[in-house]
Design a protein around this motif. Sequence first.
Motif, PDB file in Angstrom:
ATOM      1  N   ALA A 149       0.817  -1.217   0.000  1.00 36.15           N
ATOM      2  CA  ALA A 149       0.000   0.000   0.000  1.00 36.15           C
ATOM      3  C   ALA A 149       0.844   1.258   0.000  1.00 36.15           C
ATOM      4  O   ALA A 149       0.330   2.353  -0.180  1.00 36.15           O
ATOM      5  N   GLY A 150       2.136   1.123   0.186  1.00 36.69           N
ATOM      6  CA  GLY A 150       3.024   2.284   0.232  1.00 36.69           C
ATOM      7  C   GLY A 150       4.400   1.876   0.697  1.00 36.69           C
ATOM      8  O   GLY A 150       4.758   0.687   0.710  1.00 36.69           O
ATOM      9  N   ASN A 151       5.183   2.860   1.109  1.00 39.74           N
ATOM     10  CA  ASN A 151       6.557   2.613   1.534  1.00 39.74           C
ATOM     11  C   ASN A 151       6.623   1.703   2.754  1.00 39.74           C
ATOM     12  O   ASN A 151       7.615   1.011   2.977  1.00 39.74           O
ATOM     13  N   ARG A 152       5.564   1.677   3.559  1.00 39.06           N
ATOM     14  CA  ARG A 152       5.563   0.878   4.791  1.00 39.06           C
ATOM     15  C   ARG A 152       5.570  -0.621   4.504  1.00 39.06           C
ATOM     16  O   ARG A 152       5.803  -1.429   5.402  1.00 39.06           O
ATOM     17  N   ALA A 153       5.278  -1.020   3.269  1.00 41.34           N
ATOM     18  CA  ALA A 153       5.233  -2.442   2.925  1.00 41.34           C
ATOM     19  C   ALA A 153       6.310  -2.822   1.923  1.00 41.34           C
ATOM     20  O   ALA A 153       6.175  -3.795   1.187  1.00 41.34           O
ATOM     21  N   LEU A 154       7.394  -2.055   1.910  1.00 45.18           N
ATOM     22  CA  LEU A 154       8.522  -2.359   1.038  1.00 45.18           C
ATOM     23  C   LEU A 154       9.797  -2.136   1.832  1.00 45.18           C
ATOM     24  O   LEU A 154       9.997  -1.068   2.405  1.00 45.18           O
ATOM     25  N   ALA A 155      10.648  -3.157   1.912  1.00 44.00           N
ATOM     26  CA  ALA A 155      11.860  -3.057   2.730  1.00 44.00           C
ATOM     27  C   ALA A 155      13.023  -3.726   2.019  1.00 44.00           C
ATOM     28  O   ALA A 155      12.837  -4.641   1.201  1.00 44.00           O
ATOM     29  N   SER A 156      14.231  -3.272   2.341  1.00 48.35           N
ATOM     30  CA  SER A 156      15.432  -3.885   1.776  1.00 48.35           C
ATOM     31  C   SER A 156      16.468  -4.070   2.878  1.00 48.35           C
ATOM     32  O   SER A 156      16.525  -3.289   3.830  1.00 48.35           O
TER      33      SER A 156
END
Length: 345
Positions: A50-57
């Motif tokens: 839904a946004g940056n909160r659900a994408l991590a590296s």
Amino acid sequence: MTVENSTIKNRIKNLLRSPSIKLRKNKTGNNKECLGNKVTLEKVLGITAAGNRALASDPRSGLVAYPAGCVVVLLNPKKSKQYHILNNSRKTITTLAFSPDGKHVVTGESGHVPAVRVWDVAERTQVAELQEHKYGVACVAFSPNSKYIVSVGYQHDMIVNVWAWKKNVVVAANKVSSKVTAVSFSDDSSYFVTAGNRHVKFWYLDHAKSSKVNATVPLLGRSGLLGELRNNFFSDVACGKGRKADSTFCITSSGLLCEFNDKRLLDKWVELRTGLATSLSVTEDLIFCGCADGTVRAFSPVNLHFICTLPRPHCLAATAPRWGPCSQTAKHVPRVSGGLPPDKG
């Protein structure tokens, strides 16, 4: 007619009792069991972030994590290979984050009595679970020392929890009435900041650490002093690092990059010159702002001076010569504003 009907019924019964029919049934059952053992999830197409909160590296391994329904996809971009973590509750994963060492991933989910779950990345198995939210988990984050996980519920959930996940204990909690879309921990793990709709709030853990009582203590929170930007939607937040560890950076959906000082005062901001800003990433030397149409702008965290606009990925991964040259820098230098007087906070 009656005799003919009874004869037909007898024939059907005899057929059903036939050993060959039973054998076929057994074979079908065995095939299903064999297929169940052989079928594995090989590749996921699409993303439900839904946004940056659900994408991590993870900077250590290079893995990129994102949700696709009830599956966490762990993508290795160098090898173009996927690994998968399946949420057995079948609830949609709404947010996720890596631990600082990259060994664990924490996820939040939606649905009735959603859980915050911690997963072992190497084994792809669940190692911890927290069920303290009612409606859904909006965002999660590990503390830099890996001792705590903060989880923020949906707006109707109105709960912020700080979880000592290795002990499975909620050490501090409080309510938040605003819609929160992002959370970030300070470098020393002493506080974290939430951002959302007309909302930037600093939450402090010092009293929670010093408390010797095993029960959950109230989480101490102080609102950021937003001044004339108080009516903005703050879409992402990131605490400063290194020499800027006392600062906190936010972006607004309207396209402003903001800096809060150590007094929680929003005293500087720059215009990103974009129709929409959605994501933020901060290192010791650079601030990256994700904007509309795939635009990424870079700034200096020291003085918010504009550095460059990153070249966009080419359509369908085509080579650069085919599609023409790409611009390495922006055509403008955003204006720096600031110096809000304390009485306007």
